[in-house]
Design a protein around this motif. Structure first.
Motif, short mmCIF file in Angstrom:
data_model
loop_
_atom_site.label_atom_id
_atom_site.label_comp_id
_atom_site.label_asym_id
_atom_site.label_seq_id
_atom_site.Cartn_x
_atom_site.Cartn_y
_atom_site.Cartn_z
N ARG A 94 34.86 18.25 7.91
CA ARG A 94 33.86 18.73 8.61
C ARG A 94 32.60 17.92 8.43
N PHE A 95 32.31 17.54 7.14
CA PHE A 95 30.94 16.99 6.90
C PHE A 95 30.80 15.44 7.55
N ILE A 96 32.18 14.66 7.31
CA ILE A 96 32.28 13.41 7.72
C ILE A 96 32.12 13.57 9.25
N MET A 97 32.62 14.75 9.98
CA MET A 97 32.74 14.76 11.37
C MET A 97 31.08 14.82 12.22
N VAL A 98 30.38 15.93 11.19
CA VAL A 98 29.00 15.92 11.39
C VAL A 98 28.24 14.68 11.51
N ILE A 99 28.46 14.05 10.20
CA ILE A 99 27.50 12.80 10.30
C ILE A 99 27.91 11.52 11.39
N SER A 100 29.30 11.69 11.76
CA SER A 100 29.74 10.84 12.75
C SER A 100 29.04 11.33 13.98
N VAL A 101 29.29 12.49 14.48
CA VAL A 101 28.87 12.69 15.99
C VAL A 101 27.29 12.43 15.86
N LEU A 102 26.49 12.99 15.00
CA LEU A 102 25.14 12.65 14.89
C LEU A 102 24.78 11.24 15.18
N THR A 103 25.63 10.43 14.35
CA THR A 103 25.14 8.99 14.44
C THR A 103 25.70 8.43 15.58
N ILE A 104 26.68 8.94 16.08
CA ILE A 104 27.21 8.27 17.62
C ILE A 104 26.14 8.78 18.59
N HIS A 105 25.81 10.06 18.81
CA HIS A 105 24.79 10.41 19.59
C HIS A 105 23.51 9.62 19.53
N PHE A 106 22.75 9.36 18.55
CA PHE A 106 21.52 8.52 18.40
C PHE A 106 22.13 6.88 18.73
N PHE A 107 23.25 6.62 18.42
CA PHE A 107 23.45 5.09 18.62
C PHE A 107 23.54 5.00 20.10
N LYS A 108 24.30 5.91 20.64
CA LYS A 108 24.18 5.89 22.11
C LYS A 108 22.94 5.93 23.01
N ARG A 109 22.09 6.54 22.29
CA ARG A 109 20.81 6.50 23.18
C ARG A 109 19.93 5.13 22.69
N VAL A 110 20.38 4.62 21.55
CA VAL A 110 19.76 3.40 21.41
C VAL A 110 20.32 2.34 22.34
N LEU A 111 21.50 2.44 22.36
CA LEU A 111 22.07 1.52 23.44
C LEU A 111 21.83 1.80 24.83
N GLN A 214 26.77 18.99 24.92
CA GLN A 214 26.93 18.08 23.75
C GLN A 214 26.45 18.67 22.60
N PHE A 215 25.40 19.24 22.42
CA PHE A 215 24.95 20.04 21.37
C PHE A 215 25.32 21.31 20.98
N VAL A 216 26.06 21.96 21.83
CA VAL A 216 26.95 23.19 21.61
C VAL A 216 28.40 22.55 20.81
N GLY A 217 28.68 21.54 21.36
CA GLY A 217 29.91 20.81 20.61
C GLY A 217 29.66 20.54 18.97
N VAL A 218 28.29 20.00 18.93
CA VAL A 218 27.85 19.54 17.54
C VAL A 218 27.77 20.91 16.68
N ALA A 219 27.34 22.00 17.20
CA ALA A 219 27.19 23.11 16.37
C ALA A 219 28.36 23.80 16.17
N CYS A 220 29.46 23.64 17.09
CA CYS A 220 30.67 23.95 16.70
C CYS A 220 31.47 23.32 15.63
N ILE A 221 31.06 22.07 15.37
CA ILE A 221 31.56 21.24 14.39
C ILE A 221 31.04 21.66 13.29
N CYS A 222 29.58 21.74 13.14
CA CYS A 222 28.74 22.18 11.96
C CYS A 222 29.40 23.71 11.58
N GLN A 223 29.27 24.51 12.65
CA GLN A 223 29.19 25.77 12.18
C GLN A 223 28.24 26.34 11.14
N THR A 224 26.98 25.89 11.12
CA THR A 224 26.15 26.37 10.27
C THR A 224 24.98 27.37 11.04
N VAL A 225 24.22 28.06 10.48
CA VAL A 225 23.08 28.71 11.10
C VAL A 225 22.02 27.65 11.44
#
Length: 269
Positions: A94-111, A214-225
């Motif tokens: 789960r932790f790897i998935m969280v880092i991955s989607v956040l990195t992908i999100h901002f990499f996409k924005r940079v592109l 997209q961020f609802v998806g991130v929240a579901c991956i994290c499942q943190t407060v």
């Protein structure tokens, strides 16, 4: 009922004053930002940031090109995600998935900044720095909260694969509608047009709708407060911004703007 349901879908709040405070601040500050958008208090990179506001302290402002300003917005947060792979060694899936989607999100924005978006203005350096810090701190906090949550038992309901699906739908839809927006302008054209195609025929800000998904998806991956607090605040902010965007189009284009086109959610809002 709702409170008793939360332990089934969320990790407990970690014993961190920083994460607890940031969970509250992120939600409230973003929601307030959305409210201020509806009242005409727009961020300084907005296309409907008023001319009168833009003249304040003009002589004292340091300006960046819009492209440079947008790069400053997103690059530090992308680097936080990228560097996190090297910093944190004890990582579950789960932790790897969280880092991955956040990195992908901002990499996409940079592109998108480099290859998709077209620009016609400038951005104040102080505004770019403050927004960049917000993105960077929220990204770091989300990753840190997830790292601390690894010591807890998994929630009874595992939402990370549902979250991955929502994230992919959101990031794809967001990119597609950004691409439509970029094609509205021809080379050398700095004017604005009413966007058409995709969901633009139903709502004026489908890119915001998909960003929320997209961020609802991130929240579901994290499942943190923290992730759910941040996502809730983001949804309120983008609701306010989409409302302000619709009002801007009505003011600028008058009867040419179809009144049945909603702000964010087809047929509803």
């Amino acid at each position: 009922m709702a409170i008793s349901f939360l332990p089934m879908v969320l990790f407990p709040l970690p014993p961190s004053l920083f994460v607890t405070v940031m969970s509250i601040i992120s939600c409230l500050s973003l929601a307030n930002g959305g409210y201020m958008e509806t009242k005409g208090k727009h961020m300084q990179y907005s296309k409907f940031f008023s001319v009168a506001d833009s003249k304040k302290s003009k002589d004292q402002e340091i300006k960046l090109s819009s492209r440079s300003g947008m790069l400053l917005l997103y690059t530090p947060a992308f680097l936080v995600g990228h560097v996190s792979f090297a910093i944190f060694h004890n990582r579950d899936l789960r932790f790897i998935m969280v880092i991955s989607v956040l990195t992908i999100h901002f990499f996409k924005r940079v592109l998108e900044v480099l290859l998709v978006h077209k620009y016609s203005g400038s951005m104040a350096l102080d505004a770019a720095i403050s927004i960049s810090l917000s993105y960077t701190i929220s990204t770091a906090t989300m990753i840190y909260a997830q790292y601390l949550s690894q010591s807890f038992d998994e929630p009874a309901m595992d939402l990370k694969y549902i979250g991955t699906t929502l994230f992919l739908i959101g990031i794809t839809g967001n990119f597609y509608h950004h691409y439509i927006l970029s094609n509205l302008r021809k080379k050398g054209d700095s004017g604005y047009r009413i966007p058409k195609g995709g969901l633009f025929n139903l709502v004026i800000c489908p890119h915001y709708l998909f960003e929320i998904i997209q961020f609802v998806g991130v929240a579901c991956i994290c499942q943190t407060v923290y992730s759910f607090s941040f996502t809730l605040g983001t949804a309120f902010y983008l609701m306010g911004r989409s409302y302000a965007t619709r009002e801007w189009y009505i003011l600028k284009f008058g009867d040419k703007f179809h009144k049945d086109v909603k702000a964010l959610v087809p047929y509803i809002f």
